[in-house]
Design an enzyme around this catalytic site. Sequence first.
Site, short mmCIF file in Angstrom:
data_model
loop_
_atom_site.label_atom_id
_atom_site.label_comp_id
_atom_site.label_asym_id
_atom_site.label_seq_id
_atom_site.Cartn_x
_atom_site.Cartn_y
_atom_site.Cartn_z
N ARG A 204 0.81 -1.34 -0.23
CA ARG A 204 0.26 -0.08 0.21
C ARG A 204 0.74 1.30 0.09
O ARG A 204 0.53 2.25 0.57
CB ARG A 204 -0.82 -0.06 1.14
N ARG B 277 -4.17 6.29 0.59
CA ARG B 277 -4.73 7.43 1.27
C ARG B 277 -3.73 8.46 2.21
O ARG B 277 -4.03 9.46 2.59
CB ARG B 277 -6.07 7.12 2.13
N ARG C 99 -8.63 11.15 -5.65
CA ARG C 99 -9.86 10.48 -5.13
C ARG C 99 -10.95 11.34 -5.06
O ARG C 99 -11.93 10.78 -4.78
CB ARG C 99 -9.37 9.64 -3.89
N ASP D 143 -6.57 -3.54 -7.43
CA ASP D 143 -7.07 -4.26 -6.47
C ASP D 143 -7.32 -5.78 -6.65
O ASP D 143 -7.63 -6.11 -7.72
CB ASP D 143 -8.47 -3.64 -6.13
N TYR E 184 -13.63 -13.11 0.79
CA TYR E 184 -14.42 -12.14 0.20
C TYR E 184 -15.80 -12.37 -0.35
O TYR E 184 -16.85 -11.81 -0.24
CB TYR E 184 -13.59 -10.98 -0.64
O1 CP3 Z 1 0.18 -1.97 -2.52
C1 CP3 Z 1 -0.21 -1.04 -3.33
O2 CP3 Z 1 0.35 0.15 -3.40
C2 CP3 Z 1 -1.06 -1.41 -4.51
C3 CP3 Z 1 -2.37 -1.35 -4.41
C4 CP3 Z 1 -3.40 -2.27 -3.81
C5 CP3 Z 1 -4.45 -1.80 -3.48
N1 CP3 Z 1 -5.49 -2.90 -3.00
C6 CP3 Z 1 -5.16 -0.53 -3.63
C7 CP3 Z 1 -6.31 -0.10 -2.60
C8 CP3 Z 1 -3.05 -3.53 -3.56
C9 CP3 Z 1 -1.81 -4.49 -3.70
C10 CP3 Z 1 -4.44 -4.05 -2.96
C11 CP3 Z 1 -4.56 -5.43 -2.56
C12 CP3 Z 1 -5.77 -5.89 -1.86
N2 CP3 Z 1 -7.00 -5.34 -1.92
C13 CP3 Z 1 -5.93 -6.83 -0.63
C14 CP3 Z 1 -4.49 -7.49 -0.22
C15 CP3 Z 1 -3.71 -6.79 0.34
C16 CP3 Z 1 -4.16 -6.68 1.96
O3 CP3 Z 1 -4.22 -5.70 2.32
O4 CP3 Z 1 -4.04 -7.76 2.63
C17 CP3 Z 1 -7.12 -6.97 -0.28
C18 CP3 Z 1 -7.58 -7.78 0.68
C19 CP3 Z 1 -7.87 -6.05 -1.06
C20 CP3 Z 1 -9.37 -5.66 -0.98
C21 CP3 Z 1 -9.45 -4.28 -0.52
N3 CP3 Z 1 -9.44 -3.16 -1.00
C22 CP3 Z 1 -10.05 -4.02 0.97
C23 CP3 Z 1 -10.36 -4.93 2.17
C24 CP3 Z 1 -9.82 -2.44 0.75
C25 CP3 Z 1 -10.55 -1.61 1.87
C26 CP3 Z 1 -9.41 -1.64 2.99
C27 CP3 Z 1 -9.06 -0.07 3.20
O5 CP3 Z 1 -7.79 0.00 3.70
O6 CP3 Z 1 -9.91 0.86 3.15
C28 CP3 Z 1 -9.73 -1.99 -0.21
C29 CP3 Z 1 -9.45 -0.59 -0.83
C30 CP3 Z 1 -8.16 -0.15 -1.38
N4 CP3 Z 1 -7.47 -0.83 -2.44
C31 CP3 Z 1 -7.61 0.87 -1.25
C32 CP3 Z 1 -6.43 1.19 -1.82
C33 CP3 Z 1 -5.26 1.99 -1.92
C34 CP3 Z 1 -8.18 1.97 -0.18
C35 CP3 Z 1 -7.95 3.32 -0.66
C36 CP3 Z 1 -9.34 3.88 -1.29
O7 CP3 Z 1 -10.53 3.63 -0.89
O8 CP3 Z 1 -9.14 4.71 -2.06
#
Ligand code: CP3
Length: 343
Positions: free
Chosen positions: A23, A27, A36, A72, A149
């Site tokens: 990540r 944000r 965003r 994602d 999920y």
């Molecule tokens: O790491 C990076 O910089 C690359 C981008 C990336 C995102 N999601 C963007 C994202 C990666 C590698 C993921 C993988 C991902 N997505 C996982 C596995 C990694 C982990 O955290 O264990 C999972 C479980 C997801 C599913 C997912 N996407 C969830 C559960 C959430 C919400 C959690 C939260 O932090 O709010 C997301 C949203 C998400 N994916 C964001 C980002 C940057 C949050 C940002 C936003 O809402 O703008």
Amino acid sequence: MNDRFLRACRREPVDVTPVWFMRQAGRYMEDYRALRHRYSLLQICAEPELASAVTLQPVDLIEVDAAILFSDLLLPFTPMGLDFDFVKGEGPSIANPIRHAADVRRLRAFDPREALGHVLDTIKLLRRELANRVPLIGFGGAPFTMASYAIEGGPSTTYAKTKTFMYAQPDAWHDLCGRFAAIMAEYLAAQIDAGVQAVQIFDSWAGQLSRVDYQEFALPHTKRIFDALAGKGVPLIHFGVGTTAILRDLATAGGDVIGVDWRQPLDEAWAQVGHDHGIQGNLDPTVLLGPIERVFSAADEVLRRAGGRPGHIFNLGHGVLPTTPLDHVQQLAKHVHGLRLKA
Ligand code: CP3
């Protein structure tokens, strides 16, 4: 090219320990938050110009040794017929979660080169824009985490619905995970063909399973993905959270490098995985919220435990938290690069 990340994946000697952050785009960055305001997360993922710009933000601002594709984990859900969106403050939400064997049979197989072609276009664009500055990491989800999920319909703390499905409908569970394994193997092969130079498979929630359940319900499916990608010539990273009890099984399922969280000291995790693997980790992301001296000393401790052995990639134990000060992340990367600990 700065290839210390790829060299460490292959357990070759490096000048200084490579570092990147899960990540690392997100944000906690002002540029990301600004974007965003105008676009949803899914819009950014769907538009190669935007996804590429977000991927490059940390490469420009932080001394990271790798870029990770901005996308994602759940994108494959839509072409499979699982409608999902991100709900502000709550995370992903699936409108029609899987509850019965019939729901599994209704899932569609799809060609990632068509349905997720925009992700592959982002990769091609990024390789041009990166111009070999740092390598590009692609990623996908392991079947257990994807299935959790799909079944929960969103985040969960107990994974009760997932486990109930697994125990009560094992045939449907294996059918579901077999489909995720097949799709992920294809999707990741397509990412490699498009140009990613390493792949990380996230099994973020595998640590929720007992060891015997991991072996029965998750390992064979994850292994199919790693087996399918093994001959592709790019390093494979296998990451999970809370995996202390199942680390050896995770390594058995596959991966040249195993990503670990902060709960166990890095040297112990590495010994458990075996030194014939690389290790990635494992600073607690919460440490970055505290004083910078504490960030440095905690990072020193991780590096001390890595002992200068080739094959360590410095990372957090999970993703950067949204309230993290950017300058702490910047200073941490610089700090890791400034140190060279000999075995
Ligand atoms: O790491 C990076 O910089 C690359 C981008 C990336 C995102 N999601 C963007 C994202 C990666 C590698 C993921 C993988 C991902 N997505 C996982 C596995 C990694 C982990 O955290 O264990 C999972 C479980 C997801 C599913 C997912 N996407 C969830 C559960 C959430 C919400 C959690 C939260 O932090 O709010 C997301 C949203 C998400 N994916 C964001 C980002 C940057 C949050 C940002 C936003 O809402 O703008």
